[in-house]
Design an enzyme around this catalytic site. Structure first.
Site, PDB file in Angstrom:
ATOM      1  N   GLY A 139       0.833  -1.205   0.000  1.00  0.00           N
ATOM      2  CA  GLY A 139       0.000   0.000   0.000  1.00  0.00           C
ATOM      3  C   GLY A 139       0.862   1.247   0.000  1.00  0.00           C
ATOM      4  N   ASN A 140       0.272   2.367   0.289  1.00  0.00           N
ATOM      5  CA  ASN A 140       1.055   3.606   0.401  1.00  0.00           C
ATOM      6  C   ASN A 140       0.426   4.510   1.457  1.00  0.00           C
ATOM      7  OD1 ASN A 140      -0.852   5.545  -0.946  1.00  0.00           O
ATOM      8  ND2 ASN A 140      -0.576   4.055  -2.608  1.00  0.00           N
ATOM      9  N   HIS A 141       1.086   5.665   1.693  1.00  0.00           N
ATOM     10  CA  HIS A 141       0.691   6.526   2.817  1.00  0.00           C
ATOM     11  C   HIS A 141      -0.437   7.502   2.501  1.00  0.00           C
ATOM     12  CE1 HIS A 141       3.757   5.100   5.460  1.00  0.00           C
ATOM     13  NE2 HIS A 141       4.721   5.377   4.596  1.00  0.00           N
TER      14      HIS A 141
END
Ligand code: CTP
Length: 403
Positions: free
Chosen positions: A212-214
């Site tokens: 995923g990412n932030h």
């Protein structure tokens, strides 16, 4: 409904028997999310008490230029009050006050606020039927109309005098619905359908792990709500975030993976007028998802990644007159890269964020963007809140819609 939410409303109460209904009106306005301050003519206090209205509005009620009962009497600044207001509503509006408004008379605080107000003024007449029909009242209405004031028509029915006819102040619920309809009519994106993507996507590795990412989704949610505030009907397709939508004109569709976002977005694209893709979609996903939790072993673990579909580019190919807006998050050669993306993905507008800029990025409440249009106009902005950035983007979209 949402159009009154967050609006600063000055309610002017004048001395008519319908003043007792002001209490209900204040309650409904507050319930709609408006901030309400009440200003009364001195005689209106004989019909409804300032205490009732201040309790319901949660604000001090003003009725004179100074507060007479207070030893340290303070000047009630009518200009400040008038400028605070996004809307000024006189309800009930007696024949006396209306004729003074038309003539520019200024012998009480309410009239001084009226004369200082720059916002839209509404008034709900309340008077007996013969007063309502009098040529002088008709002249007053015409004059107020020529000032741009909007009348909330009086109803037909039994009047305080016992006579039956027109002159009864509209019921508080009718006043609210009149205001909502009137405000909605003026919204620039009314009738437009928006599709907005937001947040990250999660690409499963096994039943418990993902790539995923932030991305927090804040930018996309701010855009969706700002568009809805301007009257648009919005579908917001979001990856996993911890945000929620309060706006009744925003429909939230929650997805997890890039594939789900692709499908949900394409499903809605044909019906939309404007699509804004702000999601931080994963560019790669595990080529295979393990059905069981991957066990720790000696040595390194190699994951095979395959490309996800580029949702934005696919919409660029599919578009039939929709206005398509993309985002570009760059770390180097920002302008050139963004311009290339704009062309390659067949966009009408691209929003460039540079990770090199302070105040821009994923989890912050602020952003610093540069807008680039398809005719190569470059519009840089300073650091602003994400809400303000959303408004800047929508202003640009409005310009392009009307170009
Ligand atoms: N985007 C998308 N689908 C993807 C990847 C990106 O719709 N699979 C959209 C994003 O929502 C954003 C825009 O494409 O509006 C730009 O994404 P970005 O990550 O900056 O660029 P990429 O096109 O992925 O290119 P690169 O990673 O090389 O910068």
């Amino acid at each position: 409904m949402y159009v009154l939410s967050g609006k600063n409303i000055v309610l002017g109460v004048t001395a008519g028997i319908a003043a007792y209904k002001s209490a209900f009106l204040v309650r409904l306005l507050v319930k709609s999310g408006a901030n309400v301050k009440v200003v009364m003519t001195p005689s209106a206090k004989e019909f409804v008490t300032p205490l009732t209205l201040s309790t319901l509005s949660k604000n001090e009620v003003f009725s004179s230029f100074t507060n007479e009962e207070d030893e340290n009497a303070q000047w009630n600044n009518h200009v400040e009050l008038a400028l605070w207001a996004n809307l000024f509503i006189v309800a009930p509006a007696t024949a006396n006050t209306l004729s003074k408004m038309a003539a520019g008379t200024c012998d009480n605080l309410l009239l001084a606020v009226y004369l200082s107000a720059k916002c839209q003024v509404y008034y709900a007449p309340a008077m007996d039927l013969d007063m309502y029909k009098h040529p002088s009242t008709k002249e007053t209405f015409k004059k107020l109309e020529s000032f741009g004031n909007i009348q909330i028509p009086a109803a037909h029915g039994e009047l305080a005098s016992g006579l039956v006819g027109q002159g009864r102040m509209a019921e508080p619920e009718e006043i609210i619905s009149f205001l909502e309809k009137n405000l909605l009519k003026k919204l620039p994106l009314r009738g437009k359908r928006f599709l907005v993507t937001a947040g990250p996507t999660y690409e499963a590795i096994d039943p418990v792990r993902f790539i995923g990412n932030h991305s927090s989704g804040k930018m996309g949610f701010a855009i969706a709500e700002a568009a809805a505030d301007l009257g648009a009907e919005v579908t917001l397709i979001s990856g996993p975030v911890s945000l929620s939508v309060e706006h009744s004109m925003v429909e939230l569709i929650s997805v997890t993976s890039a594939k789900e976002m692709y499908e949900a977005t394409h499903h809605r694209f044909d019906d939309c007028d404007v699509a804004i893709l702000s999601a931080a979609v994963a560019d790669y996903r595990p080529a295979e998802i393990s059905s069981e939790k991957i066990k720790k072993k000696e040595g390194t673990l190699v994951l095979n990644l395959e490309k996800t579909q580029d949702i934005l580019a696919s919409l660029g190919e599919a578009k039939k007159g929709q206005l398509l807006v993309g985002f570009a998050l760059e770390t180097q050669n920002e302008l050139d890269n963004a311009k290339t993306k704009l062309k390659k993905k067949n966009l009408d507008l691209i929003v460039l964020n540079s990770l090199r800029d302070k105040g821009a990025g994923f989890k912050t409440d602020t952003n610093k963007v540069t807008l680039i249009t398809k005719d190569n106009k470059v519009i840089p902005f300073p650091v602003k809140t994400k809400k303000e950035v959303a408004t800047d983007i929508l202003k640009q979209i409005l310009d392009q819609i009307h170009a």
